[in-house]
Design an enzyme around this catalytic site. Structure first.
Site, PDB file in Angstrom:
ATOM      1  N   PHE A   1       0.858  -1.192   0.000  1.00 17.48           N
ATOM      2  CA  PHE A   1       0.000   0.000   0.000  1.00 17.48           C
ATOM      3  C   PHE A   1       0.896   1.244   0.000  1.00 17.48           C
ATOM      4  O   PHE A   1       2.072   1.167   0.363  1.00 17.48           O
ATOM      5  CB  PHE A   1      -0.910  -0.031   1.244  1.00 17.48           C
ATOM      6  CG  PHE A   1      -1.850   1.137   1.326  1.00 17.48           C
ATOM      7  CD1 PHE A   1      -2.798   1.356   0.328  1.00 17.48           C
ATOM      8  CD2 PHE A   1      -1.788   2.023   2.398  1.00 17.48           C
ATOM      9  CE1 PHE A   1      -3.665   2.443   0.407  1.00 17.48           C
ATOM     10  CE2 PHE A   1      -2.647   3.109   2.481  1.00 17.48           C
ATOM     11  CZ  PHE A   1      -3.579   3.315   1.475  1.00 17.48           C
TER      12      PHE A   1
ATOM     13  N   ASN B   1       1.500   3.851   1.751  1.00 17.43           N
ATOM     14  CA  ASN B   1       2.248   4.402   2.891  1.00 17.43           C
ATOM     15  C   ASN B   1       3.238   3.410   3.502  1.00 17.43           C
ATOM     16  O   ASN B   1       3.812   3.666   4.554  1.00 17.43           O
ATOM     17  CB  ASN B   1       1.274   4.922   3.963  1.00 17.43           C
ATOM     18  CG  ASN B   1       0.459   3.809   4.597  1.00 17.43           C
ATOM     19  OD1 ASN B   1       0.662   2.633   4.293  1.00 17.43           O
ATOM     20  ND2 ASN B   1      -0.457   4.163   5.468  1.00 17.43           N
ATOM     21  N   LYS B   2       3.455   2.263   2.858  1.00 19.91           N
ATOM     22  CA  LYS B   2       4.354   1.249   3.432  1.00 19.91           C
ATOM     23  C   LYS B   2       5.808   1.497   2.999  1.00 19.91           C
ATOM     24  O   LYS B   2       6.077   2.360   2.174  1.00 19.91           O
ATOM     25  CB  LYS B   2       3.881  -0.151   3.009  1.00 19.91           C
ATOM     26  CG  LYS B   2       2.430  -0.442   3.415  1.00 19.91           C
ATOM     27  CD  LYS B   2       2.263  -0.652   4.901  1.00 19.91           C
ATOM     28  CE  LYS B   2       0.898  -0.391   5.458  1.00 19.91           C
ATOM     29  NZ  LYS B   2      -0.177  -1.300   5.329  1.00 19.91           N
ATOM     30  N   ASN B   3       6.739   0.711   3.539  1.00 18.27           N
ATOM     31  CA  ASN B   3       8.169   0.943   3.265  1.00 18.27           C
ATOM     32  C   ASN B   3       8.517   0.793   1.786  1.00 18.27           C
ATOM     33  O   ASN B   3       9.450   1.400   1.300  1.00 18.27           O
ATOM     34  CB  ASN B   3       9.043  -0.008   4.085  1.00 18.27           C
ATOM     35  CG  ASN B   3       9.086   0.391   5.552  1.00 18.27           C
ATOM     36  OD1 ASN B   3       8.110   0.945   6.065  1.00 18.27           O
ATOM     37  ND2 ASN B   3      10.189   0.124   6.214  1.00 18.27           N
TER      38      ASN B   3
END
Ligand SMILES: *Cc1c(COP(=O)(O)O)cnc(C)c1O
Length: 400
Positions: free
Chosen positions: A181, A183-185
């Site tokens: 997604f 906003n993930k790393n």
């Protein structure tokens, strides 16, 4: 809202733009060679036998539970201090999520002791979440799982590239479920991946993600197959070629980006080490093995949270709460005592937690601004009044 410091930020370079262009030029945009390469490269990066790309982290959890035979009548122990998808996936397969508490005020990962207390003959699996990217104690969880014959599924949404005892998170349990997604790393806009060393489970997941069909459109396109069978009620959880190509480009940057997250995390932890009014969870020694997905802090009092978040917002700094505990949502309101008892640490931490900005492109100016505004909030010396008026707004100094 135009934040001076957002909570998180995506970062794309020519690599992602070129990747998307390459796929569009190829004319093949649904699951195909890019997806296959992404899976291979991801598996190699983690040193795991199989990786199956899917449409989201939630789809990954759903298919992992199905692949290990979790279904109606089964209990699955999950943390309550997590994103709601961890527990929802258990409900998708008709099983029952049973919530376990966190380990302590400095270790917000799910507690093996709490899990042990909740195990019954109905318990078939446990989903562990590596909160903020910090590794759960996987050897202890493995022993516990072996003792009670439980399947371990790792929700690795916060922790791609993180390790425990040198081995990648996601490869300790029976399956590891990643989210890409935004906003993930690492991101593919939307997307996910299941990794496993179990070839039968990998095969099931690959079939279930595409309608339960035994051959793929790509194989038929290449002339490998004329027909197919449907061997189960599958889903459309496919990843497409555009997302896979973005994911491949992001994977190549993951190690460097995680390192940047660790540096920023160390810097802010140092600044806040002697700060009164709050503390920062997890041990310093764990940072090197963490993916440092977010920067959570624990305020001394839940009464401070609203004014703290408002103070930072007024200074242009975005904050968030990770997480409202799942067992407190309306959708989980009708739980039995047995499903929700013994969650006092989760409830306490969830009421006092605030997440500060953390992302690899965060500038030193932005980092210092976050540190300064947080210090300023606690330096005002009039915090006692907040006990009576949590709405009290304080003037922000010029220049912020
Ligand atoms: C983001 C996240 C998920 C869900 O991932 P999606 O790709 O948004 O479906 C699941 N668990 C945790 C802990 C997450 O942070």
């Amino acid at each position: 809202m135009d934040w001076k410091v957002p909570l998180a930020e995506t970062s794309f370079s020519t690599a992602e733009f070129q990747a998307v262009r390459r796929v569009l030029n190829s004319g093949w945009v649904s699951m195909g060679p890019e997806t296959a390469s992404f899976e291979k490269e991801f598996a190699t990066y983690l040193n795991v036998a199989h990786a199956v790309a899917v449409s989201s982290g939630t789809a990954a959890l759903h298919l992992a539970l199905l692949a290990f035979g979790i279904g109606p009548g089964d209990d699955v122990i999950v943390p309550s201090l997590t994103f709601v998808a961890t527990a929802n996936a258990v409900r998708y397969v008709g099983a029952r999520p049973v919530f376990a508490d966190i380990s302590g005020h400095d270790d917000w990962n799910v507690s093996p002791e709490s899990i042990a207390k909740k195990v019954t003959p109905m318990t078939k699996a446990v989903i562990v979440v590596h909160y903020a990217g910090f590794p759960c104690c996987m050897d202890e969880l493995e022993r516990l799982a072996r003792r009670h014959d439980l399947t371990i599924i790792e929700d690795v949404a916060h922790a791609p590239g993180a390790t425990f005892n040198g081995r990648a998170l996601g490869t300790w349990g029976d399956a590891g479920c990643f989210s890409f997604f935004s906003n993930k790393n690492m991101t593919s806009a939307e997307g996910g991946m299941v990794v496993t060393n179990n070839p039968a489970a990998a095969g099931k997941i690959a079939v279930l993600r595409s309608h339960g069909m035994t051959s793929l459109t790509w194989d038929r396109h290449r002339g490998h197959n004329f027909s197919y069978d449907v061997i189960g009620t599958g889903y459309n959880y496919r990843m497409d070629e555009l997302r896979a190509s973005i994911g491949r480009a992001q994977l190549r940057k993951l190690a460097a980006n995680n390192q940047k997250r660790r540096e920023l995390t160390r810097f802010m932890r140092e600044v806040f080490r002697s700060q009164g009014g709050m503390r920062v969870p997890f041990r310093d020694e764990l940072i090197e093995s963490s993916a440092c997905h977010i920067f959570p802090i624990l305020l001394d009092s839940s009464l401070l949270r609203e004014s703290f978040m408002h103070y930072l917002k007024t200074a242009g700094i975005q904050t968030s709460i990770h997480y409202p505990p799942v067992h407190r949502f309306s959708s989980y309101a009708n739980l039995s005592a047995e499903e929700t008892e013994g969650l006092s640490l989760t409830e306490d931490v969830a009421a006092r937690e605030v997440t500060l900005p953390l992302f690899p492109t965060m500038t030193s100016h932005q980092t210092e601004m976050v540190c300064d505004v947080v210090k300023e909030f606690f330096a005002r010396g009039d915090l006692s009044c907040l006990k009576y008026s949590t709405k009290k707004i304080v003037n922000i100094p010029a220049g912020l």
